[in-house]
Design an enzyme around this catalytic site. Structure first.
Site, PDB file in Angstrom:
ATOM      1  N   LYS A 105      45.068 -15.845 -33.721  1.00  0.00           N
ATOM      2  CA  LYS A 105      46.036 -15.072 -32.918  1.00  0.00           C
ATOM      3  C   LYS A 105      47.045 -14.466 -33.895  1.00  0.00           C
ATOM      4  O   LYS A 105      47.170 -14.938 -35.041  1.00  0.00           O
ATOM      5  CB  LYS A 105      46.729 -15.971 -31.886  1.00  0.00           C
ATOM      6  CG  LYS A 105      47.424 -17.170 -32.478  1.00  0.00           C
ATOM      7  CD  LYS A 105      48.065 -18.038 -31.417  1.00  0.00           C
ATOM      8  CE  LYS A 105      48.639 -19.302 -32.023  1.00  0.00           C
ATOM      9  NZ  LYS A 105      49.284 -20.166 -31.047  1.00  0.00           N
ATOM     10  N   ASP A 133      41.623 -20.803 -33.187  1.00  0.00           N
ATOM     11  CA  ASP A 133      42.963 -20.466 -32.676  1.00  0.00           C
ATOM     12  C   ASP A 133      43.492 -19.222 -33.390  1.00  0.00           C
ATOM     13  O   ASP A 133      44.649 -19.167 -33.796  1.00  0.00           O
ATOM     14  CB  ASP A 133      43.916 -21.653 -32.854  1.00  0.00           C
ATOM     15  CG  ASP A 133      45.155 -21.536 -31.961  1.00  0.00           C
ATOM     16  OD1 ASP A 133      45.139 -20.694 -31.032  1.00  0.00           O
ATOM     17  OD2 ASP A 133      46.119 -22.271 -32.190  1.00  0.00           O
ATOM     18  N   ASN A 138      49.194 -16.606 -36.122  1.00  0.00           N
ATOM     19  CA  ASN A 138      48.545 -17.372 -37.190  1.00  0.00           C
ATOM     20  C   ASN A 138      48.059 -16.478 -38.321  1.00  0.00           C
ATOM     21  O   ASN A 138      47.369 -16.947 -39.221  1.00  0.00           O
ATOM     22  CB  ASN A 138      47.364 -18.176 -36.627  1.00  0.00           C
ATOM     23  CG  ASN A 138      47.835 -19.382 -35.853  1.00  0.00           C
ATOM     24  OD1 ASN A 138      48.977 -19.801 -36.012  1.00  0.00           O
ATOM     25  ND2 ASN A 138      46.969 -19.927 -35.013  1.00  0.00           N
TER      26      ASN A 138
END
Ligand code: ADE
Length: 552
Positions: free
Chosen positions: A210, A208, A213
């Site tokens: 991105k 995840d 993050n």
């Protein structure tokens, strides 16, 4: 400042008083695919349940979570609980967690404490993700990752004590300052590459990655966070892929959409999206809803804006490749040595990136407060109780992919300040007709735009020489950029659109629209110059997409 009743029931041996120590409840090196099986019962705190794979499948029972284990580590040197911290501002919210700034009352050290509601985790069968997050974080020891310093729990909640990254995240950075200058984009892309090299070397996939993050610490170095979706590959079985969906629509790789399996190379796809985002200020696969985003990803339908740095363009082109075994940096393509040798990184010296001073960031971005005022938050526990769904990414992809959403056209319209609005651009031809009808009947600026749909409008001060005049700027389909005198209500002109037109934000208020014959100097009194540039760029992208010949 809020102190809570002492009722914590367990904590890891490592604690905020010894922040360099890693959490000890870590998984064995040759992990089984089931996260619940990876816990060492000798050091596992009361939660998550140790009852093996079945529990992981079904999610733990309420009894598991609500009855803390009695077999505490006998020599545990200290026992922290919520009452040992002053809680402060909310740093982030997910679907079943909230991250709050917290100061350790004993040491005055600041942490970002992630608080998870046990009942909600059980209800939503997310125990597996929480366990996995802790397992992964406890394995990481690298400057470009948020550290997990300690965990504890009380009857209702789990607490993860994380390093506090005080300068926000890369998404906020780009949203505030616009696309990065080339040296800055190179530097942060290099830090992410370096972080991924380490992570993949540990046989972990993030799944995840991105801009949200990728946090920024006090020195403006990256700190990657959110390992709720991460997966530890099992080296014993030479496992190279992980099943089931996780991830955020914009950054999801085609193999996740098509085969529902991720591999290290899926993070390289996300890297390609992040590099694109840093350079362009938008993600490559922008669309109104997830369904349309997924369609674009599968078709590899993305375009580079004119001004995209050529070396970055080459790099992104080599990362956004549908076949996961053909992405630069994957094992089949020469691993990280090949990726790090790409010309976009020619100025990077890789060995001591975390010790280098990041390219200058305007002072206005940096967090200036010493956080003194950020404590004394009495509402966090309330806000945790009321926090429900957000943009988090634990849903399965298949139903999302199959379901074509239907939305009322009002959903496309974002009213901003007075006389200002912006449209999401992913409407269908049908919806466009409805939007146009709505515009014709209710928008006083409709009379100036030749029945074109207004995509963004708002007041700007248009500078010429020493003078600036207030104008209503109207970006429409066509595309056109009309400007109107808002007092006399007279159309004053149009900025001529061409494939060479591009917009550039100078600061919060000022932006330039460059055309082959003239640069228009515009000031957004509301301080959203970057939003104008983004929307103009989106329109350019869409035009390239609809009329590829117009791009040249
Ligand atoms: N938001 C989420 N996690 C965070 C962290 N570790 N530091 C700062 N902000 C955050």
């Amino acid at each position: 400042m809020r102190r809570l009743p002492r009722r914590s029931v367990a904590s890891s041996p490592a604690g905020p008083s010894c922040p360099g120590t890693r959490l000890e409840a870590c998984a064995p090196v040759c992990a089984s695919p089931s996260p619940a099986m990876q816990l060492d019962p000798a050091v596992t705190p009361a939660w998550p349940p140790t009852d093996a794979a079945a529990a992981a499948e079904a999610g733990p029972s309420l009894t598991d979570l609500d009855s803390p284990r009695k077999d505490q580590h006998p020599e545990q040197p200290w026992r922290k609980g919520p009452e040992d911290f002053a809680f402060g501002k909310v740093l982030g919210e997910g679907s079943f967690a909230i991250v709050v700034l917290a100061r350790d009352l004993a040491t005055s050290k600041d942490y970002a404490i992630k608080i998870l509601e046990k009942k909600q985790i059980i209800r939503e069968k997310k125990a597996q993700y929480v366990t996995s997050e802790r397992d992964v974080m406890s394995r990481l020891d690298h400057p470009f990752f948020v550290k997990l310093y300690f965990t504890f729990q009380d009857e209702e909640k789990l607490y993860f004590g994380l390093s506090y990254a005080k300068n926000g995240d890369l998404q906020r950075y780009v949203q505030k300052l616009g696309p990065l200058a080339e040296p800055c984009a190179q530097f942060y892309s290099a830090e992410i590459v370096s972080a991924l090299e380490y992570l993949h070397g540990q046989e972990i996939i993030h799944r995840d990655l991105k801009p949200e993050n990728i946090l920024l610490n006090a020195e403006m170095h990256i700190q990657i966070t959110d390992f709720g979706s991460a997966k530890i590959l099992a080296p014993c079985s030479k496992q190279a892929r992980a099943n089931s969906f996780v991830g955020t629509a914009h950054y999801v790789s085609p193999e996740l959409l098509m085969e529902q399996s991720a591999c290290k190379s899926s993070d390289l796809w996300a890297l390609g999206c992040v590099v694109y985002y840093l350079v362009a200020g938008l993600s490559p696969f922008e669309a109104r809803n997830e369904y349309l985003i997924f369609q674009k990803i599968i078709k590899l339908a993305y375009y580079f804006p004119e001004q995209f740095f050529p070396k970055a363009k080459d790099l992104v082109g080599k990362l956004l490749v549908s076949d996961s075994t053909n992405r630069l940096g994957c094992e089949e393509m020469g691993s990280y040595a090949a990726l790090k040798a790409h010309p976009f990184f020619e100025n990077i010296s890789w060995d001591d990136l975390h010790l280098q001073i990041p390219p200058q960031v305007p002072g206005s971005f940096l967090s200036t407060s010493e956080d003194e005022n950020d404590f004394g938050n009495d509402d966090i526990f309330q806000s945790l109780a009321s926090s429900s769904s957000s943009s988090h990414s634990f849903a399965a992809v298949q139903p999302r992919l199959l379901q074509r959403p239907t939305a009322p056209v009002e959903g496309y319209i974002h009213e901003l300040e007075e006389n200002s609005l912006e449209l999401d651009l992913e409407f269908s031809e049908e919806e466009k007709k409805l939007l146009l009808q709505k515009q014709a009947s209710g928008n006083p600026w409709h009379q100036f735009v030749n029945n074109h749909l207004i995509l963004k409008m708002g007041p700007v001060d248009k500078r010429k020489g020493l003078f600036a005049r207030r104008r209503q700027l109207l970006l429409t389909e066509g595309p056109h950029l009309y400007y109107v005198d808002p007092i006399s209500k007279v159309l004053k002109g149009e900025i001529p659109w061409s494939a060479q037109l591009w917009a550039e934000a100078k600061n919060f208020k000022t932006f330039y629209v460059h055309t082959p014959n003239r640069t228009y100097h515009l000031i957004d009194p509301n301080g959203n110059a970057h939003k104008w540039c983004q929307k103009i760029q989106e329109v350019c992208q869409r035009r390239c997409q609809d009329h590829p010949q117009a791009a040249v």
